[in-house]
Scaffold this motif. Structure first.
Motif, PDB file in Angstrom:
ATOM      1  N   TYR A   1     -31.649  65.802  11.722  1.00  0.00           N
ATOM      2  CA  TYR A   1     -33.039  65.989  11.326  1.00  0.00           C
ATOM      3  C   TYR A   1     -33.544  67.246  12.013  1.00  0.00           C
ATOM      4  CZ  TYR A   1     -38.027  65.545  10.649  1.00  0.00           C
ATOM      5  OH  TYR A   1     -39.325  65.810  10.311  1.00  0.00           O
ATOM      6  N   VAL A   2     -33.865  68.276  11.204  1.00  0.00           N
ATOM      7  CA  VAL A   2     -34.363  69.546  11.732  1.00  0.00           C
ATOM      8  C   VAL A   2     -35.882  69.439  11.871  1.00  0.00           C
ATOM      9  CG1 VAL A   2     -34.545  72.028  11.356  1.00  0.00           C
ATOM     10  CG2 VAL A   2     -32.472  70.806  10.634  1.00  0.00           C
ATOM     11  N   PHE A   3     -36.387  69.589  13.096  1.00  0.00           N
ATOM     12  CA  PHE A   3     -37.838  69.485  13.285  1.00  0.00           C
ATOM     13  C   PHE A   3     -38.473  70.776  13.781  1.00  0.00           C
ATOM     14  CE2 PHE A   3     -35.891  67.934  17.167  1.00  0.00           C
ATOM     15  CZ  PHE A   3     -36.701  68.367  18.207  1.00  0.00           C
ATOM     16  N   GLU A   4     -37.662  71.806  13.985  1.00  0.00           N
ATOM     17  CA  GLU A   4     -38.188  73.150  14.247  1.00  0.00           C
ATOM     18  C   GLU A   4     -37.202  74.152  13.648  1.00  0.00           C
ATOM     19  OE1 GLU A   4     -38.846  74.079  18.341  1.00  0.00           O
ATOM     20  OE2 GLU A   4     -40.164  72.365  18.692  1.00  0.00           O
ATOM     21  N   GLY A   5     -37.717  75.148  12.952  1.00  0.00           N
ATOM     22  CA  GLY A   5     -36.867  76.218  12.439  1.00  0.00           C
ATOM     23  C   GLY A   5     -35.961  75.765  11.309  1.00  0.00           C
ATOM     24  N   ASP A   6     -34.778  76.356  11.246  1.00  0.00           N
ATOM     25  CA  ASP A   6     -33.804  75.987  10.220  1.00  0.00           C
ATOM     26  C   ASP A   6     -32.418  76.337  10.734  1.00  0.00           C
ATOM     27  OD1 ASP A   6     -32.888  78.752   8.667  1.00  0.00           O
ATOM     28  OD2 ASP A   6     -34.890  78.885   9.539  1.00  0.00           O
ATOM     29  N   LEU A   7     -31.403  75.781  10.086  1.00  0.00           N
ATOM     30  CA  LEU A   7     -30.025  76.012  10.480  1.00  0.00           C
ATOM     31  C   LEU A   7     -29.129  75.861   9.265  1.00  0.00           C
ATOM     32  CD1 LEU A   7     -28.741  72.951  10.476  1.00  0.00           C
ATOM     33  CD2 LEU A   7     -29.737  72.820  12.742  1.00  0.00           C
ATOM     34  N   SER A   8     -27.840  76.040   9.484  1.00  0.00           N
ATOM     35  CA  SER A   8     -26.876  75.794   8.419  1.00  0.00           C
ATOM     36  C   SER A   8     -25.693  75.025   8.976  1.00  0.00           C
ATOM     37  CB  SER A   8     -26.406  77.104   7.775  1.00  0.00           C
ATOM     38  OG  SER A   8     -25.756  77.923   8.717  1.00  0.00           O
ATOM     39  N   VAL A   9     -25.071  74.251   8.090  1.00  0.00           N
ATOM     40  CA  VAL A   9     -23.881  73.473   8.397  1.00  0.00           C
ATOM     41  C   VAL A   9     -22.816  73.866   7.389  1.00  0.00           C
ATOM     42  CG1 VAL A   9     -22.886  71.158   8.578  1.00  0.00           C
ATOM     43  CG2 VAL A   9     -25.266  71.550   9.263  1.00  0.00           C
ATOM     44  N   ALA A  10     -21.750  74.493   7.855  1.00  0.00           N
ATOM     45  CA  ALA A  10     -20.675  74.953   6.971  1.00  0.00           C
ATOM     46  C   ALA A  10     -21.233  75.771   5.810  1.00  0.00           C
ATOM     47  CB  ALA A  10     -19.868  73.764   6.458  1.00  0.00           C
TER      48      ALA A  10
ATOM     49  N   GLU B   1     -24.163  75.628   4.455  1.00  0.00           N
ATOM     50  CA  GLU B   1     -25.219  74.950   3.691  1.00  0.00           C
ATOM     51  C   GLU B   1     -26.503  74.932   4.511  1.00  0.00           C
ATOM     52  OE1 GLU B   1     -26.769  72.898   0.359  1.00  0.00           O
ATOM     53  OE2 GLU B   1     -24.762  73.736   0.612  1.00  0.00           O
ATOM     54  N   PRO B   2     -27.601  75.525   4.019  1.00  0.00           N
ATOM     55  CA  PRO B   2     -28.835  75.564   4.798  1.00  0.00           C
ATOM     56  C   PRO B   2     -29.521  74.200   4.858  1.00  0.00           C
ATOM     57  CG  PRO B   2     -29.196  76.536   2.642  1.00  0.00           C
ATOM     58  CD  PRO B   2     -27.725  76.245   2.738  1.00  0.00           C
ATOM     59  N   VAL B   3     -30.160  73.948   5.997  1.00  0.00           N
ATOM     60  CA  VAL B   3     -30.990  72.753   6.171  1.00  0.00           C
ATOM     61  C   VAL B   3     -32.327  73.236   6.728  1.00  0.00           C
ATOM     62  CG1 VAL B   3     -31.212  70.460   7.168  1.00  0.00           C
ATOM     63  CG2 VAL B   3     -28.933  71.388   6.709  1.00  0.00           C
ATOM     64  N   ALA B   4     -33.399  73.016   5.971  1.00  0.00           N
ATOM     65  CA  ALA B   4     -34.709  73.554   6.311  1.00  0.00           C
ATOM     66  C   ALA B   4     -35.465  72.663   7.285  1.00  0.00           C
ATOM     67  CB  ALA B   4     -35.527  73.751   5.030  1.00  0.00           C
ATOM     68  N   ASP B   5     -36.535  73.219   7.839  1.00  0.00           N
ATOM     69  CA  ASP B   5     -37.437  72.499   8.725  1.00  0.00           C
ATOM     70  C   ASP B   5     -37.974  71.246   8.038  1.00  0.00           C
ATOM     71  OD1 ASP B   5     -39.083  72.016  10.940  1.00  0.00           O
ATOM     72  OD2 ASP B   5     -40.707  73.240  10.148  1.00  0.00           O
ATOM     73  N   GLN B   6     -38.091  70.154   8.814  1.00  0.00           N
ATOM     74  CA  GLN B   6     -38.606  68.871   8.324  1.00  0.00           C
ATOM     75  C   GLN B   6     -37.700  68.247   7.260  1.00  0.00           C
ATOM     76  OE1 GLN B   6     -41.324  68.029  10.181  1.00  0.00           O
ATOM     77  NE2 GLN B   6     -41.165  70.099  11.015  1.00  0.00           N
ATOM     78  N   HIS B   7     -36.423  68.561   7.312  1.00  0.00           N
ATOM     79  CA  HIS B   7     -35.450  67.991   6.372  1.00  0.00           C
ATOM     80  C   HIS B   7     -34.365  67.223   7.122  1.00  0.00           C
ATOM     81  CE1 HIS B   7     -37.327  70.465   3.317  1.00  0.00           C
ATOM     82  NE2 HIS B   7     -36.537  69.935   2.405  1.00  0.00           N
ATOM     83  N   THR B   8     -33.921  66.147   6.492  1.00  0.00           N
ATOM     84  CA  THR B   8     -32.792  65.355   6.970  1.00  0.00           C
ATOM     85  C   THR B   8     -31.566  65.716   6.147  1.00  0.00           C
ATOM     86  OG1 THR B   8     -34.251  63.528   7.578  1.00  0.00           O
ATOM     87  CG2 THR B   8     -31.925  63.000   7.276  1.00  0.00           C
ATOM     88  N   ALA B   9     -30.427  65.815   6.814  1.00  0.00           N
ATOM     89  CA  ALA B   9     -29.162  66.052   6.120  1.00  0.00           C
ATOM     90  C   ALA B   9     -28.174  64.978   6.530  1.00  0.00           C
ATOM     91  CB  ALA B   9     -28.598  67.427   6.464  1.00  0.00           C
ATOM     92  N   THR B  10     -27.628  64.244   5.561  1.00  0.00           N
ATOM     93  CA  THR B  10     -26.524  63.341   5.843  1.00  0.00           C
ATOM     94  C   THR B  10     -25.231  64.138   5.722  1.00  0.00           C
ATOM     95  OG1 THR B  10     -26.418  62.611   3.531  1.00  0.00           O
ATOM     96  CG2 THR B  10     -27.790  61.325   5.035  1.00  0.00           C
ATOM     97  N   LEU B  11     -24.213  63.719   6.464  1.00  0.00           N
ATOM     98  CA  LEU B  11     -22.995  64.504   6.566  1.00  0.00           C
ATOM     99  C   LEU B  11     -21.779  63.751   6.037  1.00  0.00           C
ATOM    100  CD1 LEU B  11     -23.478  65.881  10.198  1.00  0.00           C
ATOM    101  CD2 LEU B  11     -24.171  66.965   8.043  1.00  0.00           C
ATOM    102  N   THR B  12     -20.800  64.523   5.566  1.00  0.00           N
ATOM    103  CA  THR B  12     -19.524  63.942   5.166  1.00  0.00           C
ATOM    104  C   THR B  12     -18.779  63.485   6.420  1.00  0.00           C
ATOM    105  OG1 THR B  12     -18.416  66.091   5.279  1.00  0.00           O
ATOM    106  CG2 THR B  12     -19.371  65.452   3.154  1.00  0.00           C
ATOM    107  N   ASP B  13     -17.669  62.777   6.231  1.00  0.00           N
ATOM    108  CA  ASP B  13     -16.857  62.343   7.359  1.00  0.00           C
ATOM    109  C   ASP B  13     -16.117  63.544   7.947  1.00  0.00           C
ATOM    110  OD1 ASP B  13     -15.777  60.668   9.229  1.00  0.00           O
ATOM    111  OD2 ASP B  13     -14.448  59.593   7.847  1.00  0.00           O
ATOM    112  N   GLY B  14     -15.641  63.386   9.159  1.00  0.00           N
ATOM    113  CA  GLY B  14     -14.924  64.456   9.827  1.00  0.00           C
ATOM    114  C   GLY B  14     -14.954  64.253  11.320  1.00  0.00           C
ATOM    115  N   GLU B  15     -14.406  65.213  12.058  1.00  0.00           N
ATOM    116  CA  GLU B  15     -14.277  65.078  13.502  1.00  0.00           C
ATOM    117  C   GLU B  15     -15.269  65.931  14.285  1.00  0.00           C
ATOM    118  OE1 GLU B  15      -9.621  64.471  14.259  1.00  0.00           O
ATOM    119  OE2 GLU B  15     -10.083  66.145  12.892  1.00  0.00           O
TER     120      GLU B  15
END
Length: 284
Positions: free
Chosen positions: A204-213, A215-229
């Motif tokens: 859950y991003v609550f300040e700013g923004d980031l990316s995962v592999a 894929e961008p994830v914006a402020d105030q957004h939740t991202a569920t993730l695939t399986d992995g290590e």
């Protein structure tokens, strides 16, 4: 190590709870928006006392755990067991409702600010009727890891090794083996966080923004993730602050009615009868 990627993203929903406390529901808007073992994640943030001072008057819980994490402000609380406390800035209250607890949480002004989160974690059937209890964890008890680029990781629950440094949070183990991290990233800074394969994970991003592999994830957004290590986070142009949550799925039916979370409708009916009869918190 297999990288986790973004599975789904969704914006936190503005709502209210308790006696009118305004908040954003980042997880648990409805039964289809959960991630076993996590039932709900609420974010509250305001510099207007009218948004939160009415608080959460006495209310019951059964069958799960609540984790309240304050970033700013403080919150007085008490329960039917006679426990009272004042959760301070940066601290955590970890409460196990078990068979039943009746408590209240009343936010207090601190320069007008109140900011934090409440997470609900399910309990397996074998633990839903165990004795209630809670633990207050002060900010000074929560370990931190300073990252090379100026960011930081704060470990609220779980154990994790990052860049050769091991963080052991105040809360570890348990049936769901939760991982709960508060991660701050500077612009363009990245960090790889190990996550146990087979455990469900979200951000859950609550300040700013980031990316995962990528894929961008914006402020105030939740991202569920695939399986992995592991999951690798990359801070956006303005940096980011994000909660990283993971846990072992329980894989049991969930029956919920407000503050009661059981496995069947019959158990919910019993919880309601117990509450109305004044026996919700009685030892079994």
């Amino acid at each position: 190590m297999e990288e986790r990627r973004v599975l789904n993203t969704f914006r936190a929903l503005e709502t209210s709870d308790g006696a009118g406390v305004r908040l954003k529901r980042a997880l648990g808007h409805n039964p289809s928006v959960r991630l076993d073992p996590f039932l709900m994640l609420d974010a509250f943030s305001s510099d207007n006392p009218d948004d939160y001072l009415a608080g959460f008057p006495a209310h019951p819980h059964r069958g799960f755990e609540t984790v309240t994490y304050l970033i700013e402000g403080h919150m007085r609380h008490r329960d039917h067991l006679g426990n009272e406390g004042d959760l301070k800035q940066g601290g955590v209250q970890w409460m196990t409702a078990g068979r039943g607890i009746i408590h209240e949480e009343m936010p207090q002004q601190q320069d007008g600010l109140l900011r934090g989160f409440q997470l609900w974690i399910n309990l397996p059937a074998a633990e839903k009727m165990k004795a209630a209890g809670y633990r207050d964890i002060a900010d000074r008890e929560i370990p931190r890891l300073d990252l090379g680029g100026g960011g930081q990781i704060k470990a609220i629950a779980g154990e994790v090794e990052i860049a050769g440094e091991r963080l052991v949070a105040p809360v570890t183990g348990g049936s769901t083996e939760p991982l709960y991290l508060d991660v701050t990233l500077r612009p363009g800074e990245s960090v790889a966080i190990p996550v146990t394969a087979g455990h469900n994970a979200l951000l859950y991003v609550f300040e700013g923004d980031l990316s995962v592999a990528g894929e961008p994830v914006a402020d105030q957004h939740t991202a569920t993730l695939t399986d992995g290590e592991r999951v690798t986070l990359l801070g956006g142009n303005g940096g980011a602050r994000v909660l990283v949550l993971a846990g072992k799925p329980i894989k049991e039916p969930v029956a919920q009615y407000g503050p009661f979370v059981m496995n069947t409708q019959e158990q919910l009916d019993q919880a309601l009868r117990d509450y109305r009869n004044g026996t919700l918190t009685d030892p079994s």
